[in-house]
Design a protein around this motif. Structure first.
Motif, mmCIF file in Angstrom:
data_model
loop_
_atom_site.group_PDB
_atom_site.id
_atom_site.type_symbol
_atom_site.label_atom_id
_atom_site.label_comp_id
_atom_site.label_asym_id
_atom_site.label_seq_id
_atom_site.Cartn_x
_atom_site.Cartn_y
_atom_site.Cartn_z
ATOM 1 N N GLU A 82 0.668 -1.199 0.030
ATOM 2 C CA GLU A 82 -0.012 0.085 0.130
ATOM 3 C C GLU A 82 1.041 1.276 0.193
ATOM 4 O O GLU A 82 0.388 2.386 -0.241
ATOM 5 N N CYS A 83 2.345 1.227 0.289
ATOM 6 C CA CYS A 83 3.041 2.399 0.381
ATOM 7 C C CYS A 83 3.792 2.549 -0.795
ATOM 8 O O CYS A 83 4.315 1.414 -1.546
ATOM 9 N N GLN A 84 3.725 3.813 -1.161
ATOM 10 C CA GLN A 84 4.307 4.128 -2.649
ATOM 11 C C GLN A 84 5.774 3.915 -2.623
ATOM 12 O O GLN A 84 6.484 3.677 -3.486
ATOM 13 N N LEU A 119 -0.978 15.502 7.908
ATOM 14 C CA LEU A 119 -0.798 14.758 6.532
ATOM 15 C C LEU A 119 -1.766 15.261 5.357
ATOM 16 O O LEU A 119 -1.594 15.112 4.395
ATOM 17 N N GLY A 120 -3.086 15.372 6.159
ATOM 18 C CA GLY A 120 -4.512 15.214 5.252
ATOM 19 C C GLY A 120 -4.693 13.750 4.940
ATOM 20 O O GLY A 120 -3.933 12.882 5.049
ATOM 21 N N MET A 121 -5.872 13.499 4.656
ATOM 22 C CA MET A 121 -6.252 12.300 4.496
ATOM 23 C C MET A 121 -5.501 11.461 3.207
ATOM 24 O O MET A 121 -5.349 10.329 3.360
ATOM 25 N N GLN A 122 -5.277 12.287 2.306
ATOM 26 C CA GLN A 122 -4.531 11.755 1.188
ATOM 27 C C GLN A 122 -3.328 11.088 1.324
ATOM 28 O O GLN A 122 -2.749 10.218 0.672
ATOM 29 N N ARG A 123 -2.496 11.272 2.353
ATOM 30 C CA ARG A 123 -1.227 10.875 2.697
ATOM 31 C C ARG A 123 -1.046 9.863 3.814
ATOM 32 O O ARG A 123 -0.115 9.488 4.382
ATOM 33 N N THR A 124 -2.296 9.594 4.378
ATOM 34 C CA THR A 124 -2.307 8.715 5.663
ATOM 35 C C THR A 124 -2.463 7.219 5.318
ATOM 36 O O THR A 124 -1.999 6.335 6.151
ATOM 37 N N ARG A 125 -2.828 7.043 4.244
ATOM 38 C CA ARG A 125 -3.248 5.473 3.944
ATOM 39 C C ARG A 125 -1.970 4.699 4.011
ATOM 40 O O ARG A 125 -2.140 3.409 4.494
#
Lengths: 142, 293
Positions: A50-52, A115-121
């Motif tokens: 899941e991590c880029q 981080l904002g939602m976009q960067r937490t996953r």
């Protein structure tokens, strides 16, 4: 109070500028991956998909204690700092400490706002992987 | 070799190295995906702009307003006549995104450092952790420029009138097999596919391995000859949240000289979740393939 709670308090009560300072400090403290695991890492095994960034995690339970080895590239300092923090919180602790760690860890660390939602996953995926693997290894070693 | 349509907008790492200390007239801005990367070391005298914390409104899904934009510029020592040079990680995705936001608010002198952060680092150039401070700027922001930003209703009209839409996501996202890039599952959508009629031209086709842009000839071969786009076309580009399409917006506008390119920043995270709009799945249809042949 667990180590994780103490680390969470430090971050939660900081402002965003201090949080970045604290995270930067963690990013510099991630222990280097022992050489015998480099081949595994380079082959793409034990990668958190899941991590880029290519985040390598090896989780084990030895003699009732959690042992996590990890590697995260320097170009991904946020993931690197988060992994370093989790290693400090969990390594050499009994598996129950990991099992009982709260599910909403990023929120507790005050990172969701930063981080904002976009960067937490990706970070959530790292955390879930560790929890899942510790539970599995603890079960297997019983 | 033909030069780009607007070659003055793209500067080299050499150029930036020579202008590090021209801080009265030039401001270097690092804009990264990773919120902590700037802190690990950045180009000397570069300031940081974070796409989430600095450029996006935290309540409305939108960019900050012009007052907040002016305040951000002033805090970073940027005035209306300052030349702003952008660079960042990920082949300059977020640098292009910040560049686009600056153009949205009418900032005139925007430059992009070709190759971004990676090229600077790979060339062994200096990095510092010292955060510079500059005298406060004086900024009057303009109203957002609608000529470079597309909204969903405009996209619908684009479909109805058969005007070109460019989907810059990965082929698997375009076909609808996945709703996000590998590694970015948070940015998903309820349905997978693409906007009907959109061409699939992944952003990465415009970039070399080292993150620099391909040559004018190589870009024309892709966008003009292969895909059949024309410089006077009215083009809307989109991706998932609008950052990769900022990269393509930059390529079409400044490197190939298209004069009507808009970035649909709502992108697939809006369109793929929107009630009552059509989508398409699968590979480009034969008609589109023919039109683009």
């Amino acid at each position: 109070m667990t180590t994780l709670d103490a680390l969470a308090d430090e971050l939660r009560f900081a402002d965003d500028a201090m949080r970045l300072e604290i995270l930067l400090d963690y990013a510099g403290r991630l222990p280097p991956l022992p050489e015998q695991y480099h081949a595994l890492r380079d082959a793409g095994l034990n990668r958190v998909d899941e991590c880029q960034a290519p985040v390598f995690l090896m989780v084990d339970v030895v003699d009732g204690k959690v042992k996590i080895l990890a590697d995260v590239p320097e170009e991904a300092p946020t993931a690197r700092s988060f992994v370093a923090l989790l290693l400090e919180a969990f390594n050499d602790q009994p598996p129950s400490v990991v099992a009982e760690a709260p599910p909403d860890i990023l929120h507790r660390l005050g990172l969701t706002g930063l981080l904002g939602m976009q960067r937490t996953r990706g970070l959530s995926a790292i955390y879930q992987r560790i929890k899942h693997e510790v539970a599995r290894k603890a079960e297997a070693s019983r | 070799m033909a030069t780009y349509a607007h070659p003055e907008v793209l500067v080299s790492t050499d150029w930036v190295a020579e202008h590090l200390n021209d801080t009265d007239t030039i401001r270097i801005v690092e804009s990264d995906e990773d919120v902590l990367l700037y802190e690990t070391g950045h180009i000397p005298n570069a300031v940081k702009i974070d796409w989430v914390n600095d450029l996006q409104d935290q309540i409305v899904r939108d960019y900050i307003g012009k007052q907040r934009f002016a305040q951000l510029c002033e805090e970073l020592g940027i005035s209306n006549d300052t030349t702003v040079v952008f660079y960042g990680d990920k082949s300059n995705w977020w640098a292009c995104y910040a560049f686009w936001v600056f153009r949205l608010f009418g900032h005139e002198k925007c430059l992009l450092m070709d190759g971004g952060r990676k090229k600077w680092v790979d060339e062994g150039r200096p990095l510092t952790r010292e955060r510079p401070t500059f005298a406060r700027g004086s900024y009057t922001a303009k109203d957002p420029d609608p000529s470079i930003r597309a909204f969903r209703d405009e996209v619908l009209r684009h479909i109805e009138t058969n005007r070109p839409l460019v989907d810059v996501r990965s082929p698997a996202e375009y076909r609808g097999e996945v709703t996000h890039m590998p590694g970015y599952p948070q940015e998903g959508a309820l349905r997978g596919g693409h906007i009907p009629g959109a061409r699939s031209i992944p952003w990465s086709r415009a970039a070399n391995e080292d993150g620099t842009f391909k040559s004018r000839e190589e870009l024309e071969a892709i966008y003009l000859q292969e895909q059949g786009l024309k410089p006077d076309d009215d083009v809307i580009a989109y991706c998932r949240i609008g950052e990769r399409s900022s990269h393509t917006w930059f390529v079409l506008t400044y490197l190939l000289g298209f004069d009507r390119v808009r970035n649909y920043d709502g992108s697939w995270t809006e369109w793929g979740n929107l009630v009552g709009v059509p989508i398409e799945k699968g590979a480009p249809t034969p008609a589109e393939a023919e039109a683009s042949a």
